[in-house]
Design an enzyme around this catalytic site. Structure first.
Site, mmCIF file in Angstrom:
data_model
loop_
_atom_site.group_PDB
_atom_site.id
_atom_site.type_symbol
_atom_site.label_atom_id
_atom_site.label_comp_id
_atom_site.label_asym_id
_atom_site.label_seq_id
_atom_site.Cartn_x
_atom_site.Cartn_y
_atom_site.Cartn_z
ATOM 1 N N THR A 163 21.901 -24.169 -8.600
ATOM 2 C CA THR A 163 21.461 -25.220 -7.674
ATOM 3 C C THR A 163 20.607 -26.227 -8.433
ATOM 4 O O THR A 163 19.700 -25.826 -9.174
ATOM 5 C CB THR A 163 20.651 -24.597 -6.518
ATOM 6 O OG1 THR A 163 21.503 -23.686 -5.830
ATOM 7 C CG2 THR A 163 20.141 -25.655 -5.559
ATOM 8 N N GLU A 372 21.178 -16.535 -3.111
ATOM 9 C CA GLU A 372 19.928 -15.756 -3.178
ATOM 10 C C GLU A 372 20.109 -14.338 -2.624
ATOM 11 O O GLU A 372 19.200 -13.764 -2.011
ATOM 12 C CB GLU A 372 18.773 -16.521 -2.527
ATOM 13 C CG GLU A 372 18.552 -17.853 -3.248
ATOM 14 C CD GLU A 372 17.182 -18.439 -3.119
ATOM 15 O OE1 GLU A 372 16.231 -17.698 -2.841
ATOM 16 O OE2 GLU A 372 17.064 -19.657 -3.331
HETATM 17 N N1 CAA Z 1 10.321 -6.863 -6.795
HETATM 18 C C1 CAA Z 1 9.891 -6.323 -7.966
HETATM 19 N N2 CAA Z 1 10.640 -5.471 -8.690
HETATM 20 C C2 CAA Z 1 11.861 -5.153 -8.225
HETATM 21 C C3 CAA Z 1 12.364 -5.676 -7.023
HETATM 22 C C4 CAA Z 1 11.549 -6.569 -6.293
HETATM 23 N N3 CAA Z 1 11.948 -7.094 -5.142
HETATM 24 N N4 CAA Z 1 13.604 -5.187 -6.806
HETATM 25 C C5 CAA Z 1 13.870 -4.374 -7.840
HETATM 26 N N5 CAA Z 1 12.810 -4.349 -8.704
HETATM 27 C C6 CAA Z 1 12.685 -3.562 -9.911
HETATM 28 C C7 CAA Z 1 12.869 -2.101 -9.610
HETATM 29 O O1 CAA Z 1 11.642 -1.497 -9.216
HETATM 30 C C8 CAA Z 1 13.373 -1.545 -10.918
HETATM 31 O O2 CAA Z 1 12.253 -1.344 -11.765
HETATM 32 P P1 CAA Z 1 12.222 -0.217 -12.965
HETATM 33 O O3 CAA Z 1 12.799 -0.884 -14.148
HETATM 34 O O4 CAA Z 1 10.773 0.071 -13.131
HETATM 35 O O5 CAA Z 1 13.041 0.942 -12.508
HETATM 36 C C9 CAA Z 1 14.189 -2.703 -11.468
HETATM 37 O O6 CAA Z 1 13.743 -3.882 -10.804
HETATM 38 C C10 CAA Z 1 15.672 -2.537 -11.256
HETATM 39 O O7 CAA Z 1 15.894 -2.392 -9.872
HETATM 40 P P2 CAA Z 1 17.225 -1.773 -9.288
HETATM 41 O O8 CAA Z 1 17.491 -0.463 -9.959
HETATM 42 O O9 CAA Z 1 17.120 -1.813 -7.811
HETATM 43 O O10 CAA Z 1 18.310 -2.815 -9.836
HETATM 44 P P3 CAA Z 1 19.857 -2.952 -9.529
HETATM 45 O O11 CAA Z 1 20.553 -3.273 -10.777
HETATM 46 O O12 CAA Z 1 20.335 -1.781 -8.711
HETATM 47 O O13 CAA Z 1 19.919 -4.311 -8.651
HETATM 48 C C11 CAA Z 1 19.945 -5.610 -6.684
HETATM 49 C C12 CAA Z 1 19.302 -4.473 -7.492
HETATM 50 C C13 CAA Z 1 19.160 -5.610 -5.387
HETATM 51 C C14 CAA Z 1 21.407 -5.393 -6.401
HETATM 52 C C15 CAA Z 1 19.725 -6.938 -7.454
HETATM 53 O O14 CAA Z 1 20.545 -7.002 -8.603
HETATM 54 C C16 CAA Z 1 19.983 -8.165 -6.605
HETATM 55 O O15 CAA Z 1 19.111 -8.593 -5.860
HETATM 56 N N6 CAA Z 1 21.181 -8.767 -6.732
HETATM 57 C C17 CAA Z 1 21.472 -10.048 -6.095
HETATM 58 C C18 CAA Z 1 21.141 -11.153 -7.048
HETATM 59 C C19 CAA Z 1 20.835 -12.423 -6.340
HETATM 60 O O16 CAA Z 1 20.175 -12.450 -5.308
HETATM 61 N N7 CAA Z 1 21.268 -13.508 -6.927
HETATM 62 C C20 CAA Z 1 20.967 -14.801 -6.412
HETATM 63 C C21 CAA Z 1 21.035 -15.796 -7.499
HETATM 64 S S1 CAA Z 1 19.805 -17.002 -7.436
HETATM 65 C C22 CAA Z 1 20.355 -18.182 -6.383
HETATM 66 O O17 CAA Z 1 21.261 -18.044 -5.614
HETATM 67 C C23 CAA Z 1 19.485 -19.377 -6.478
HETATM 68 C C24 CAA Z 1 20.081 -20.641 -6.121
HETATM 69 O O18 CAA Z 1 20.630 -21.351 -6.947
HETATM 70 C C25 CAA Z 1 19.872 -21.135 -4.750
#
Ligand code: CAA
Length: 392
Positions: A163, A372
């Site tokens: 974006t 997001e």
């Molecule tokens: N806050 C802080 N830390 C977090 C967190 C949060 N909300 N969520 C996860 N973490 C941490 C976890 O505690 C974990 O920490 P450790 O290394 O200590 O274990 C680490 O991050 C990894 O977490 P997960 O094991 O849960 O990671 P995952 O690989 O299973 O992924 C997911 C989790 C929720 C699927 C994540 O990948 C996700 O949110 N995916 C979607 C991505 C997304 O939203 N993309 C949007 C792109 S940006 C965009 O669209 C902007 C734009 O242009 C408008």
């Protein structure tokens, strides 16, 4: 009666920013929104004016060029802008709750002074580059690499669906510094768009939010000074996730605004339009759509304002507000899609015509279920947090 209990939560400054955003949206954005949508051009002029109004840095302290208000003020203003045009809402949301929030939370004093001050005042545009061609929902699985060479990091790779990519001055870029550590090997950087090796790809042609410009970005031996690293090496994924918690509240507010925009047209139309000798709202199939729209909007409002208050409380407690943010984003985005669908259906041919903004609202609403974090990702996050199970 509108807004019910929430109206009592608002302080004078909340009402002021809400009124200012409403007036700005009606006077400055409404007359040009259809044109920018049709031409798919970035509304630089209104974006600069939004900066002057303080809308590009609502939660940023005044000493860094912002309005110095809280998260509730931010969602109220974003909701008003998005009632009229979601594309302006997208630009506002990325600047506020991704770019500024990331640097205000994890940045150094110098980074705040240089980058946040410019973006919060509307002088510059920020972007957030996490997604790649082969990693969207699975964000940790990125291929962009950053290799440290003395006082610089050399970045190579490609980001997609960014974006404001075609117009951004500054971009937060996530890259692998230590691929063996997987998500713990990701690092965040602040990159300037005029540095050699920063290449903008072609602008995407989209279904909706067409005035918000989206593109690929590639990096070819892009040299980033160490002082432009955001946070520590290996902290990047946590920064990305924590910042998305804030971003998702912004998208939830945008979705709420879109739903309300569509609803306002619909409520009026069902009393004015006559078919078979009576207002169409007196046909249950149409009248009940009004009930469902209104109820879902007020439920979404509850979740969105609640998430804003949870984020505000987190400033003191440091606790995460992930659950509140994901629930708000999930429900508000599905509400926006439902309400814009219902609005087109209620308006019939007029809903399908570009004479009214309703078909634009319908096209714009869909993205809120995708960017997001898709609705599926929000459900995953909520289920994981509620059950402790490793749902995938
Ligand atoms: N806050 C802080 N830390 C977090 C967190 C949060 N909300 N969520 C996860 N973490 C941490 C976890 O505690 C974990 O920490 P450790 O290394 O200590 O274990 C680490 O991050 C990894 O977490 P997960 O094991 O849960 O990671 P995952 O690989 O299973 O992924 C997911 C989790 C929720 C699927 C994540 O990948 C996700 O949110 N995916 C979607 C991505 C997304 O939203 N993309 C949007 C792109 S940006 C965009 O669209 C902007 C734009 O242009 C408008």
């Amino acid at each position: 009666m509108s807004h019910y209990v929430f109206e009592h939560l608002l302080q004078e400054e909340h009402r002021m920013i809400r009124d200012a955003a409403r007036e700005f949206a009606e006077q400055e954005i409404a007359p040009v929104a259809a044109k920018y949508d049709a031409e798919e051009t970035f509304p630089l002029e209104t974006v600069r004016k939004m900066g002057e109004m303080g809308f590009m840095g609502i939660e940023v302290p005044e000493e860094y060029g912002g309005a110095g208000l809280d998260t509730l003020a931010y969602v109220l203003a974003l909701e008003e802008i998005s009632k009229v045009d979601a594309a302006h809402g997208t630009i506002m949301s990325v600047n506020n709750s991704l770019f500024n929030h990331a640097i205000m939370t994890f940045g150094t004093e110098e980074q705040k002074r240089k980058y946040v001050t410019a973006v919060a005042s509307g002088q510059a545009i920020g972007a957030y580059a996490l997604t790649e061609p082969s990693s969207g929902s699975d964000a940790a699985n990125m291929r962009t690499r950053a290799v440290r060479e003395g006082d610089v990091y050399v970045i190579n790779g490609r980001k997609s669906w960014i974006t404001s990519g075609p117009v951004a001055d500054y971009v937060i870029v996530f890259a692998m510094t230590d691929p063996e550590k997987r998500h713990r090997g990701i690092t965040a950087f602040i990159v300037e768009a005029d540095w050699p090796g920063f290449i903008r790809g072609k602008q995407e042609e989209k279904m909706g939010i067409r005035a918000s410009a989206t593109s690929e970005l590639s990096f070819e031996n892009l040299r980033v000074p160490v002082e432009n690293r955001l946070g520590e090496e290996g902290q990047g994924f946590k920064i990305a996730m924590a910042v998305l918690d804030a971003g998702r509240i912004g998208i939830a507010a945008q979705a709420l605004g879109i739903a309300e925009g569509a609803y306002a047209y619909s409520r009026r139309y069902v009393t004015e339009r006559v078919a078979f000798g009576k207002p169409i709202g007196e046909f249950q199939g149409t009248g009940f759509k009004i009930a469902d729209m209104k109820t879902r909007i007020e439920a979404a409002r509850g979740l969105v304002y609640n998430a804003a208050l949870a984020k505000e409380r987190a400033r003191q407690t440091g606790e995460r507000y992930t659950l509140a943010a994901s629930m708000a984003k999930l429900f508000a985005s599905e509400t926006a899609v439902f309400c814009t669908w219902a609005a087109v259906q209620i308006h019939g041919g007029m809903g399908y015509s570009r004479e009214l903004p309703i078909e634009r609202f319908y096209r714009d609403a869909k993205i809120t279920e995708i960017y997001e974090g898709t609705s599926e990702i929000q459900r995953l996050v909520i289920t994981r947090l509620e059950t402790g199970l490793r749902l995938l």
